[in-house]
Design a protein around this motif. Structure first.
Motif, short mmCIF file in Angstrom:
data_model
loop_
_atom_site.label_atom_id
_atom_site.label_comp_id
_atom_site.label_asym_id
_atom_site.label_seq_id
_atom_site.Cartn_x
_atom_site.Cartn_y
_atom_site.Cartn_z
N MET A 132 22.95 33.24 -42.46
CA MET A 132 22.38 32.85 -41.19
C MET A 132 21.10 33.68 -40.95
N PRO A 133 19.99 33.03 -40.61
CA PRO A 133 18.72 33.77 -40.43
C PRO A 133 18.74 34.60 -39.14
N THR A 134 17.96 35.66 -39.18
CA THR A 134 17.78 36.48 -37.97
C THR A 134 16.81 35.76 -37.03
N ASN A 135 16.76 36.23 -35.81
CA ASN A 135 15.81 35.65 -34.84
C ASN A 135 14.37 35.77 -35.34
N SER A 136 14.03 36.91 -35.93
CA SER A 136 12.65 37.09 -36.40
C SER A 136 12.35 36.19 -37.59
N GLU A 137 13.32 35.98 -38.45
CA GLU A 137 13.12 35.07 -39.58
C GLU A 137 12.91 33.63 -39.09
N LEU A 138 13.70 33.24 -38.11
CA LEU A 138 13.55 31.90 -37.54
C LEU A 138 12.19 31.76 -36.84
N ALA A 139 11.80 32.79 -36.10
CA ALA A 139 10.51 32.75 -35.41
C ALA A 139 9.37 32.63 -36.41
N ALA A 140 9.42 33.39 -37.50
CA ALA A 140 8.37 33.33 -38.52
C ALA A 140 8.32 31.95 -39.16
N LYS A 141 9.49 31.37 -39.43
CA LYS A 141 9.51 30.03 -40.02
C LYS A 141 8.90 29.01 -39.07
N MET A 142 9.23 29.10 -37.79
CA MET A 142 8.68 28.16 -36.82
C MET A 142 7.16 28.32 -36.70
N LEU A 143 6.69 29.56 -36.75
CA LEU A 143 5.25 29.79 -36.70
C LEU A 143 4.56 29.21 -37.92
N ARG A 144 5.15 29.38 -39.09
CA ARG A 144 4.56 28.82 -40.31
C ARG A 144 4.59 27.30 -40.29
N ASP A 145 5.67 26.72 -39.74
CA ASP A 145 5.73 25.26 -39.61
C ASP A 145 4.63 24.77 -38.68
N ALA A 146 4.40 25.48 -37.59
CA ALA A 146 3.33 25.11 -36.66
C ALA A 146 1.97 25.22 -37.35
N SER A 147 1.82 26.24 -38.18
CA SER A 147 0.58 26.42 -38.93
C SER A 147 0.33 25.21 -39.84
N MET A 148 1.38 24.75 -40.51
CA MET A 148 1.25 23.58 -41.38
C MET A 148 0.87 22.35 -40.55
N PHE A 149 1.45 22.22 -39.37
CA PHE A 149 1.13 21.09 -38.49
C PHE A 149 -0.35 21.10 -38.14
N PHE A 150 -0.88 22.26 -37.75
CA PHE A 150 -2.30 22.35 -37.40
C PHE A 150 -3.18 21.98 -38.59
N ARG A 151 -2.81 22.44 -39.76
CA ARG A 151 -3.61 22.10 -40.95
C ARG A 151 -3.59 20.60 -41.22
N LEU A 204 3.20 39.27 -38.82
CA LEU A 204 3.54 40.39 -37.94
C LEU A 204 5.03 40.38 -37.60
N VAL A 205 5.55 39.21 -37.27
CA VAL A 205 6.97 39.09 -36.91
C VAL A 205 7.85 39.48 -38.10
N GLU A 206 7.46 39.09 -39.29
CA GLU A 206 8.25 39.44 -40.48
C GLU A 206 8.16 40.92 -40.82
N SER A 207 6.97 41.48 -40.75
CA SER A 207 6.78 42.85 -41.20
C SER A 207 7.17 43.89 -40.16
N ASP A 208 7.08 43.55 -38.87
CA ASP A 208 7.40 44.51 -37.81
C ASP A 208 7.88 43.75 -36.58
N PRO A 209 9.13 43.26 -36.62
CA PRO A 209 9.62 42.37 -35.57
C PRO A 209 9.59 42.95 -34.16
N THR A 210 9.67 44.26 -34.04
CA THR A 210 9.68 44.85 -32.69
C THR A 210 8.37 45.57 -32.37
#
Length: 69
Positions: free
Chosen positions: A1-20, A46-52
């Motif tokens: 099960m992914p952590t909150n920060s892993e999920l947030a990073a994935k959602m951000l990357r998905d949004a990045s792909m959408f913009f492209r 940033l979320v992946e490397s230093d979530p807090t």
């Protein structure tokens, strides 16, 4: 099960792909969409490397002083 920060990073990357993809399909806004995508990728990193971690901010008065110099 992914952590909150892993999920947030994935959602951000998905949004990045959408913009492209929007930029690829609409050349007049491609530059802006690519800039948006870059920001989302940077925040995902940033979320992946230093979530807090905190995002450094600059005092608007300092920014104005640097521009005036």
């Amino acid at each position: 099960m992914p952590t909150n920060s892993e999920l947030a990073a994935k959602m951000l990357r998905d949004a990045s792909m959408f913009f492209r993809q929007v930029g690829e399909q609409n050349p007049p806004v491609a530059e802006q969409m690519n800039q948006n995508a870059e920001v989302y990728d940077q925040v995902a990193q940033l979320v992946e490397s230093d979530p807090t971690g905190e995002v450094p901010t600059q005092d608007p008065n300092e920014e104005q002083a640097q521009v005036s110099e």
